[in-house]
Design a protein around this motif. Structure first.
Motif, PDB file in Angstrom:
ATOM      1  N   PRO A  86     -17.376  63.329  79.598  1.00  0.00           N
ATOM      2  CA  PRO A  86     -18.644  62.729  80.027  1.00  0.00           C
ATOM      3  C   PRO A  86     -19.006  61.489  79.214  1.00  0.00           C
ATOM      4  O   PRO A  86     -19.958  60.777  79.569  1.00  0.00           O
ATOM      5  CB  PRO A  86     -19.654  63.853  79.788  1.00  0.00           C
ATOM      6  N   HIS A  87     -18.248  61.213  78.152  1.00  0.00           N
ATOM      7  CA  HIS A  87     -18.541  60.059  77.303  1.00  0.00           C
ATOM      8  C   HIS A  87     -17.616  58.873  77.571  1.00  0.00           C
ATOM      9  O   HIS A  87     -17.633  57.891  76.817  1.00  0.00           O
ATOM     10  CB  HIS A  87     -18.452  60.468  75.834  1.00  0.00           C
ATOM     11  N   ASN A  88     -16.844  58.949  78.653  1.00  0.00           N
ATOM     12  CA  ASN A  88     -15.988  57.813  79.017  1.00  0.00           C
ATOM     13  C   ASN A  88     -16.820  56.613  79.444  1.00  0.00           C
ATOM     14  O   ASN A  88     -17.882  56.784  80.038  1.00  0.00           O
ATOM     15  CB  ASN A  88     -15.049  58.214  80.162  1.00  0.00           C
ATOM     16  N   PRO A  89     -16.344  55.399  79.153  1.00  0.00           N
ATOM     17  CA  PRO A  89     -15.185  55.098  78.315  1.00  0.00           C
ATOM     18  C   PRO A  89     -15.517  55.272  76.836  1.00  0.00           C
ATOM     19  O   PRO A  89     -16.600  54.913  76.390  1.00  0.00           O
ATOM     20  CB  PRO A  89     -14.894  53.637  78.646  1.00  0.00           C
ATOM     21  N   ILE A  90     -14.580  55.811  76.099  1.00  0.00           N
ATOM     22  CA  ILE A  90     -14.784  56.008  74.669  1.00  0.00           C
ATOM     23  C   ILE A  90     -14.888  54.653  73.959  1.00  0.00           C
ATOM     24  O   ILE A  90     -15.721  54.456  73.071  1.00  0.00           O
ATOM     25  CB  ILE A  90     -13.625  56.836  74.071  1.00  0.00           C
TER      26      ILE A  90
END
Length: 477
Positions: A217-221
């Motif tokens: 859910p944190h893409n893009p890192i």
């Protein structure tokens, strides 16, 4: 010495390796970190770096001693007391091994897979797998030296928004990390060049190496959000943990306005969320000072003025471009004498600054000629030449008519001031003459010329006989 990102106050500023150190792959063994990068068409290649703190790095070996082809995006890993480098060479994955990263390293051996960007992982039962471009995976033999079975596609990539400005819907650089019961797959998407916002790091995880994979859910890192940022096309991440339980990501990026330097190596911290995902802390800014990881600092970088290492081998800053023949040369600490050849392979050196000067003394034998160049590839290079007929310019590969010069010895200096390049020459080092040909090199990079290369300084011995280059100096301006 090579510049360090260590600010000396417990913080560092990116890059951690300035210059063309693309596609970083890093591994920790105990308190030591080791890293390597793409070496492309340059040999000796696959330079191995060692660090204790992820910020200061010392070169310790070159795993690939001879030219084997175009080497892209290797994966350095450690498994059961042995080091492995999985390296695509001419887009066929090969493997080199060593008991210690200092070497000696084995010759490259074919794994049996066509592809690029390999990433190795082993499960808790000792089964070994190799991931590679476009989301494919293949099982490896127990010794990790060959593929068994048929490659299968296990991941389609993170579906980033279609309106994002990228080079293409490419998926590369699958790197696997096993943590807290999950296989975390870190990939590069969007294309490594093109628009400044193209490249990115995305993450997914699965309980099994073959999937199914769940997108983070944190893409893009990692991603460049705007063309106004200093660091462009950020991507190709490699995860590493520290002995105290911290986590970091090493990746590459172009510097805005200085794509000629190639893709440089950057470092950012990671944090784990309560639901088991990693991300860059929201307060972390790529281009601002960042608290260092723990660990002592090793002596950082290379000694630029030396042609010969203490081991007797060619100095770490130097490599040959696309050597399709056996080059004959002799080394001293401050000099190299090269047997000239009609189509001579250049000996190249990687600069790291926005503006810099380089100087070298050249001595010819009766039948030889020499060139001191700024070099991108076999068709794009410019600079200064000397032969028995005199001095001549080299303009994008074309050699101008010679003008008489009464000596076989000359000292040449180039100054690259933010892409504008001026050459000077002297017979004795005290009285200098401006060379009549100057150059502009801001477009000498992959986005215009292809090949994934960067601008380098080059020495070339042409004709027959011998050329001696000595007392090389490199300095930032």
């Amino acid at each position: 010495m090579q510049a360090s990102g260590d600010l000396g106050n417990g913080t560092y500023r990116n890059p951690i390796l300035a210059g063309d150190y693309a596609d970083p792959s890093v591994v920790r063994v105990g308190d030591d970190y080791y890293m390597t990068h793409s070496s492309f068409k340059f040999a000796p290649g696959l330079l191995i770096w060692h660090s204790k703190d992820l910020v200061n790095w010392e070169p310790i070996a070159k795993a690939l001693t001879d030219y084997a082809g175009d080497v892209w995006a290797p994966d350095l890993t450690f498994y059961k007391d042995r080091y492995y480098i999985y390296a695509p060479i001419n887009e066929e994955i090969m493997v080199l091994t060593a008991k210690h990263p200092h070497g000696p390293w084995s010759d490259p051996q074919k794994v049996g897979v066509q592809g690029i960007d390999p990433g190795h992982v082993a499960d808790s039962n000792g089964n070994r797998y190799l991931f590679f471009s476009d989301g494919y995976m293949v099982e490896l033999a127990e010794d990790g030296m060959s593929a068994v079975g048929t490659p299968r596609k296990v991941y389609d990539g993170w579906p980033f928004p279609k309106e994002w400005v990228v080079e293409g819907n490419f998926m590369e650089s699958p790197k696997l990390t096993f943590h807290n019961g999950y296989f975390y797959l870190t990939v590069a998407q969007g294309g490594t060049s093109g628009p400044s916002t193209s490249h990115m790091v995305a993450s997914a995880r699965s309980k099994e190496p073959w999937g199914p994979y769940e997108h983070s859910p944190h893409n893009p890192i990692i991603r460049t959000q705007s063309r106004n940022e200093r660091w462009c096309s950020k991507g190709h991440g490699s995860l590493v943990d520290t002995p105290d339980g911290g986590w970091w990501i090493v990746y590459h990026a172009y510097e805005k306005g200085y794509y000629t330097l190639g893709r440089q190596t950057l470092l950012e911290p990671l944090e784990w969320t309560e639901d088991g995902w990693f991300r860059v802390p929201l307060h972390c800014k790529t281009d601002e000072p960042i608290p260092k990881p723990p660990g002592d600092a090793v002596p950082h970088g290379m000694t630029y003025g030396e042609f010969q290492e203490a081991s007797g081998w060619l100095g770490y800053p130097w490599s040959w471009y696309q050597t399709n023949y056996d080059i004959q040369y002799t080394l001293q600490k401050q000099a190299i004498t090269i047997q000239a050849a009609p189509e001579a392979a250049p000996l190249v050196f990687m600069p790291e600054g926005h503006s810099y000067a380089a100087q070298v003394e050249i001595e010819l034998s009766e039948e030889s000629a020499a060139q001191f160049l700024l070099f991108y590839n076999g068709s794009t290079y410019s600079g200064f030449g000397i032969s028995q007929e005199g001095l001549y310019g080299v303009i994008r590969g074309w050699e101008t008519p010679s003008k008489p010069y009464p000596h076989r010895r000359v000292i040449v200096r180039l100054e690259n001031n933010e892409h504008e390049v001026v050459f000077y020459y002297s017979a004795d080092g005290s009285e200098w003459n401006k060379f009549e040909h100057s150059f502009e090199t801001s477009g000498w990079h992959h986005n215009t010329l292809g090949g994934f290369l960067a601008l380098r300084i080059a020495l070339r011995a042409k004709g027959s006989g011998e050329v001696t280059f000595k007392n090389f100096i490199y300095q930032k301006l």
